[in-house]
Design an enzyme around this catalytic site. Structure first.
Site, mmCIF file in Angstrom:
data_model
loop_
_atom_site.group_PDB
_atom_site.id
_atom_site.type_symbol
_atom_site.label_atom_id
_atom_site.label_comp_id
_atom_site.label_asym_id
_atom_site.label_seq_id
_atom_site.Cartn_x
_atom_site.Cartn_y
_atom_site.Cartn_z
ATOM 1 N N LYS A 36 0.453 -0.894 -0.298
ATOM 2 C CA LYS A 36 0.227 0.034 -0.203
ATOM 3 C C LYS A 36 0.590 1.600 0.088
ATOM 4 O O LYS A 36 1.969 1.352 0.174
ATOM 5 C CB LYS A 36 -0.857 -0.418 1.540
ATOM 6 C CG LYS A 36 -0.051 -0.135 2.703
ATOM 7 C CD LYS A 36 -0.493 -0.463 3.668
ATOM 8 C CE LYS A 36 -0.110 -0.538 4.991
ATOM 9 N NZ LYS A 36 -0.175 -1.509 5.473
ATOM 10 N N ARG B 79 -9.667 -0.759 14.556
ATOM 11 C CA ARG B 79 -9.749 -0.080 14.133
ATOM 12 C C ARG B 79 -11.294 -0.873 12.958
ATOM 13 O O ARG B 79 -11.949 -0.042 13.317
ATOM 14 C CB ARG B 79 -8.276 -0.050 13.592
ATOM 15 C CG ARG B 79 -8.294 1.021 11.737
ATOM 16 C CD ARG B 79 -6.466 1.067 11.622
ATOM 17 N NE ARG B 79 -6.607 -0.018 11.007
ATOM 18 C CZ ARG B 79 -4.551 -0.566 9.951
ATOM 19 N NH1 ARG B 79 -4.612 0.650 10.296
ATOM 20 N NH2 ARG B 79 -4.822 -1.809 9.619
ATOM 21 N N TYR C 73 14.662 31.065 4.056
ATOM 22 C CA TYR C 73 13.620 31.488 4.915
ATOM 23 C C TYR C 73 13.774 31.930 6.134
ATOM 24 O O TYR C 73 14.131 31.353 7.202
ATOM 25 C CB TYR C 73 12.538 30.672 4.781
ATOM 26 C CG TYR C 73 11.564 30.564 2.941
ATOM 27 C CD1 TYR C 73 11.861 32.267 2.341
ATOM 28 C CD2 TYR C 73 11.495 29.225 2.155
ATOM 29 C CE1 TYR C 73 11.238 31.857 0.629
ATOM 30 C CE2 TYR C 73 11.174 29.235 1.142
ATOM 31 C CZ TYR C 73 10.825 30.305 0.771
ATOM 32 O OH TYR C 73 10.742 30.637 -0.813
ATOM 33 N N MET D 11 10.592 24.183 -0.543
ATOM 34 C CA MET D 11 9.919 23.692 -0.754
ATOM 35 C C MET D 11 10.203 22.776 -2.013
ATOM 36 O O MET D 11 10.432 21.230 -2.734
ATOM 37 C CB MET D 11 8.849 23.917 -1.686
ATOM 38 C CG MET D 11 7.932 23.310 -2.177
ATOM 39 S SD MET D 11 6.409 23.740 -2.948
ATOM 40 C CE MET D 11 5.554 25.085 -2.097
#
Ligand SMILES: *Cc1c(COP(=O)(O)O)cnc(C)c1O
Length: 373
Positions: A35, A132, A260, A308
């Site tokens: 997954k 769950r 930054y 980023m």
């Protein structure tokens, strides 16, 4: 070419699987959960490389399973997540095994089976302590007795999932194993041809009594061993590396701020290089002023905030050039940076670090033997 990439060493991945298969023995089946883009390793390429080494693949969502089937992966696939009514058509028509975790969902499935004239291959999920998804053991027992009489259903397996397992003497994990075993001793289940499965990676390493008929270790297959993993698992190593090329070089002066917010200020004149990877790729911003990278076999600190798309590294007085290879995760010469090291710095678990790497960074698959089919 993109200036950053993830390398997946397919030969190492196969070696890990081979070691695990030897460790669990030939009577226990192996299911590999892939997954979340195979824990960041790439869903379809990983499945293609190892499909013939495993008995089952598992995914969380039907969408992931359909991607595998569309890529011509024929291995049995178990969808682990709780199902929704509108997914049942695909689950049936793509020949997927899926999780049944309530009598209500069984009624939804039965409706679809009649409509599509198909038999549902299901695994009953039992909640032994994760809280769950899954039925209580007594509910699973009575539902199984019902489903046996219903031609719509082929109950292939029954499983549960562990909530803990950080040590071989884990009390909660042992209680879950006991609850699962006790349920399977009910006359309804005795002698039935079901695949019973429970173990994840830590249980596969620590808890032999959790094996039943199949184990589902993912993190271990990808090369991440638990702290006191037995010797039979030594040789298992990560197959994931993250690399980039230096994109920029400059000299900054004492007192000049970087990135930054100027969260770092140079104490003296120093050489700084820029690495073209950022949190937009999944490289965590929490590594600002904390993380390290390898260049030329040496460790260097990240300075300033991770942006980023890029971040800066202080290389001191060393000679580093634009185009030099930077290792963010993996080995270089005598040095290495593990996913665990990064997770510790980010105050999270290695699973999260791996899953966050997204599709912007291309993945390169090394040591692949091209399939003949
Ligand atoms: C993800 C998952 C696993 C694999 O867990 P690891 O800790 O990576 O071995 C096993 N079983 C279920 C139900 C899962 O969701």
């Amino acid at each position: 070419m993109h200036p950053a990439w993830i390398e997946i060493d397919i030969a190492q991945l196969k070696k890990n699987l081979a070691l695990i298969k030897t460790a669990i023995g030939s009577k226990v089946r192996l299911c590999l959960p892939i997954k979340a883009n195979a824990y960041g390793h790439g869903l379809v390429p990983v499945a293609r490389a190892i499909a013939n080494m495993v008995d089952y693949l598992a995914v969380a969502h039907v969408t992931e399973a359909v991607q595998l089937r569309e890529a011509k992966i024929e291995t049995p696939i178990l969808v682990l997540g709780a199902i929704h009514d509108e997914q049942i058509g695909d689950l049936l028509s793509y020949n997927l095994d899926f999780t049944l975790s309530s009598a209500y969902k069984a009624r939804l499935v039965a409706n679809w089976c009649e409509k599509l004239r198909r038999v549902a291959r299901v695994h009953l999920e039992v909640d032994t302590g994760m809280r769950r998804t899954g039925m209580r053991p007594e509910t699973a027992t009575s539902l199984y007795a019902e489903l046996k009489k219903n031609r719509c259903f082929h109950v292939v397996g029954i499983y549960s999932h562990l909530a803990t397992g950080s040590s071989p003497s884990d009390v909660i994990a042992h209680a879950q194993i006991d609850a699962f075993s006790a349920m399977l001793h009910d006359p309804v289940f005795v002698g039935e041809n079901l695949i019973r499965h429970l173990a994840n990676s830590t249980a596969t390493q620590y808890l032999l009594t959790s094996y039943f008929d199949m184990v589902r270790p993912a993190m271990l297959c990808f090369g991440y061993r638990a702290p006191s993993s037995p010797d039979k698992f030594c040789g298992i190593k990560p197959c994931f590396s993250l690399k980039a090329r230096v994109s920029y070089f400059k000299v900054i002066e004492a007192g000049e701020g970087i990135s930054y917010g100027h969260t770092h200020t140079a104490r003296e004149r120093t050489r700084v290089v820029t690495v073209p990877v950022g949190y937009g790729d999944g490289y965590r911003r929490a590594l600002s002023n904390r993380g390290e990278v390898l260049i030329g076999g040496k460790r260097y600190p990240i300075i300033g905030t991770v942006c980023m798309d890029q971040f800066m590294v202080d290389v001191g007085t060393d000679s580093v050039f634009v185009g030099d290879e930077v290792v963010l995760i993996g080995e270089q010469g005598p040095q290495s940076i593990g996913v665990n090291d990064i997770a510790t710095l980010c105050e999270t678990i290695p699973y999260e670090i791996l899953c966050l790497f997204n599709e912007r960074i291309p993945r390169k698959y090394l040591n692949e033997i091209p399939s003949t089919s």
